[in-house]
Design an enzyme around this catalytic site. Sequence first.
Site, short mmCIF file in Angstrom:
data_model
loop_
_atom_site.label_atom_id
_atom_site.label_comp_id
_atom_site.label_asym_id
_atom_site.label_seq_id
_atom_site.Cartn_x
_atom_site.Cartn_y
_atom_site.Cartn_z
N ARG A 55 49.91 47.07 40.93
CA ARG A 55 48.67 46.35 41.20
C ARG A 55 47.54 47.13 40.55
O ARG A 55 47.75 48.22 40.02
CB ARG A 55 48.43 46.06 42.69
CG ARG A 55 48.98 46.99 43.71
CD ARG A 55 48.33 48.32 43.76
NE ARG A 55 46.90 48.23 43.76
CZ ARG A 55 46.08 49.18 43.32
NH1 ARG A 55 46.57 50.30 42.83
NH2 ARG A 55 44.79 49.03 43.35
N GLY A 56 46.34 46.53 40.59
CA GLY A 56 45.22 47.11 39.84
C GLY A 56 45.15 46.41 38.50
O GLY A 56 46.17 46.29 37.80
N ALA A 57 43.94 45.95 38.15
CA ALA A 57 43.81 45.05 37.00
C ALA A 57 44.43 45.57 35.69
O ALA A 57 45.29 44.88 35.10
CB ALA A 57 42.34 44.69 36.81
N ARG A 89 48.87 36.29 39.51
CA ARG A 89 47.64 36.65 40.26
C ARG A 89 46.44 36.14 39.47
O ARG A 89 46.31 36.44 38.28
CB ARG A 89 47.56 38.18 40.46
CG ARG A 89 48.72 38.73 41.29
CD ARG A 89 48.46 40.14 41.78
NE ARG A 89 47.45 40.16 42.83
CZ ARG A 89 46.91 41.29 43.30
NH1 ARG A 89 47.26 42.46 42.80
NH2 ARG A 89 46.02 41.23 44.27
N GLN A 183 45.09 50.08 50.25
CA GLN A 183 45.23 50.77 48.96
C GLN A 183 44.47 52.10 48.95
O GLN A 183 44.86 53.04 48.26
CB GLN A 183 44.70 49.90 47.81
CG GLN A 183 45.56 48.70 47.46
CD GLN A 183 45.09 47.46 48.17
OE1 GLN A 183 44.60 47.52 49.29
NE2 GLN A 183 45.28 46.31 47.55
N ASP A 224 37.96 43.77 39.02
CA ASP A 224 39.05 42.90 38.57
C ASP A 224 38.60 41.92 37.50
O ASP A 224 39.39 41.47 36.67
CB ASP A 224 39.67 42.16 39.75
CG ASP A 224 40.55 43.10 40.51
OD1 ASP A 224 40.02 43.88 41.33
OD2 ASP A 224 41.77 43.12 40.24
N ASN A 234 35.89 42.38 42.86
CA ASN A 234 36.72 43.56 43.15
C ASN A 234 37.29 43.37 44.55
O ASN A 234 36.98 42.38 45.24
CB ASN A 234 35.90 44.85 43.04
CG ASN A 234 36.78 46.10 43.07
OD1 ASN A 234 37.78 46.16 42.36
ND2 ASN A 234 36.44 47.07 43.89
N LYS A 235 38.09 44.30 44.96
CA LYS A 235 38.77 44.20 46.25
C LYS A 235 37.83 43.79 47.38
O LYS A 235 36.70 44.26 47.47
CB LYS A 235 39.42 45.57 46.55
CG LYS A 235 40.18 45.69 47.85
CD LYS A 235 41.25 44.62 48.03
CE LYS A 235 42.24 44.55 46.89
NZ LYS A 235 42.94 43.25 46.81
O1 MRU Z 1 44.83 43.69 44.91
P1 MRU Z 1 44.79 44.90 44.04
O2 MRU Z 1 45.28 46.13 44.71
O3 MRU Z 1 45.44 44.64 42.70
O4 MRU Z 1 43.23 45.11 43.76
C1 MRU Z 1 42.83 46.18 42.96
C2 MRU Z 1 41.37 46.35 42.87
O5 MRU Z 1 40.59 45.61 43.46
C3 MRU Z 1 40.89 47.42 41.93
O6 MRU Z 1 39.66 47.95 42.36
C4 MRU Z 1 40.70 46.83 40.51
O7 MRU Z 1 41.85 46.13 40.12
C5 MRU Z 1 40.38 47.86 39.52
S1 MRU Z 1 41.75 48.91 39.18
C6 MRU Z 1 41.34 50.02 37.96
#
Ligand code: MRU
Length: 345
Positions: A55-57, A89, A183, A224, A234-235
């Site tokens: 996970r993470g963009a 996603r 996370q 994201d 973002n999250k």
């Molecule tokens: O749902 P996730 O864990 O994929 O969400 C991740 C985030 O919101 C991060 O802050 C974002 O992807 C940036 S990661 C460098």
Amino acid sequence: MKVNIDGELRHLFAVWYENDVVKLIDQRKLPERIEVFEARNSDEIAFAIKDMVVRGAPAIGVTAAYGLAMAKKNGENMDEAVQKIWRTRPTAFDLFKAINYIKANNFDMGSARRYANEISGRSKKIGEFGNELIGKNSRILTHCNAGALAVVDWGTALAPMRIAHDQGKNIFVFVDETRPRLQGAKLTAWELGQEGIEHAIIADNAAGYYMRRKEVDLVIVGADRITANGDFANKIGTYEKAVVAHENGIPFYVAAPGSTFDFSIPDGDRIPIEERSEDEVLTVNGSRLGPERSHAKNPAFDVTPHKYVTAFITEYGVFRPEDLGRMKSLMDRDLFMKDVPISTV
Ligand code: MRU
């Protein structure tokens, strides 16, 4: 990223390709154990992204690029493989950027490796630019995990902290736990701990308390998707942190590579927001919270208006939201970023 394995500091990537297999540190298993998930075809790649093994963009993007190059080597139907991964996603723009990149490069494995190397190199640059914004003894708040696990190496929000720490700046990090999937508590705290960076996990709703007491000097988060006017997704929970930082005069930075910028969307209202299963809210580590009959809502991201952003930290430098036009023209001249046709969900 440096990881302590049996007393020895080893360098690990979040995603890599080896012996015809895409390998991922299984982020569902951290911090209890480091386990490697092996994806051998596009179904397993789609599963890994959807189920948040990875996970993470930026890391999602790299996994998609490797996964599609692997699918091509496997002789899979590429239209189906692309569709499957495209639909995993909806919010992180890097996924679509990476799919378009690898498609434009004929699903070539060399290009997938280049994509991974570029993303990792660019996150180091983010670290260098971001480090300039961090003074000695800074107390920094971050939300979710925008570390090496979310990229391949370095991270976005965590990259400046790594460099500041290496330079002996004596930083301290407030880590929002980041309900519902934790996370922050599970992944960010783990990454910081591996490198000996001082930190404390706080309940999400404690951030305002520390900000009002002036115990936070700056906030750095990842993103994201960032739109043309500087609004960004973002999250879930990021928006609240940005408003409270603004209210208290605390600088609020968003660290992200060019691959997260979606200049085809004018503002944040058009960003598709992923809604995940209610089970993620209703259970913690397998135990159910709340009454049996209660339901939950679970938006995975929120949108923060650009007026709350002090600046974006990118591989091209640091830009205020009103200067993103200048960043776009640098990106347009960057062959790696430019050659990718933009089309999104
Ligand atoms: O749902 P996730 O864990 O994929 O969400 C991740 C985030 O919101 C991060 O802050 C974002 O992807 C940036 S990661 C460098």
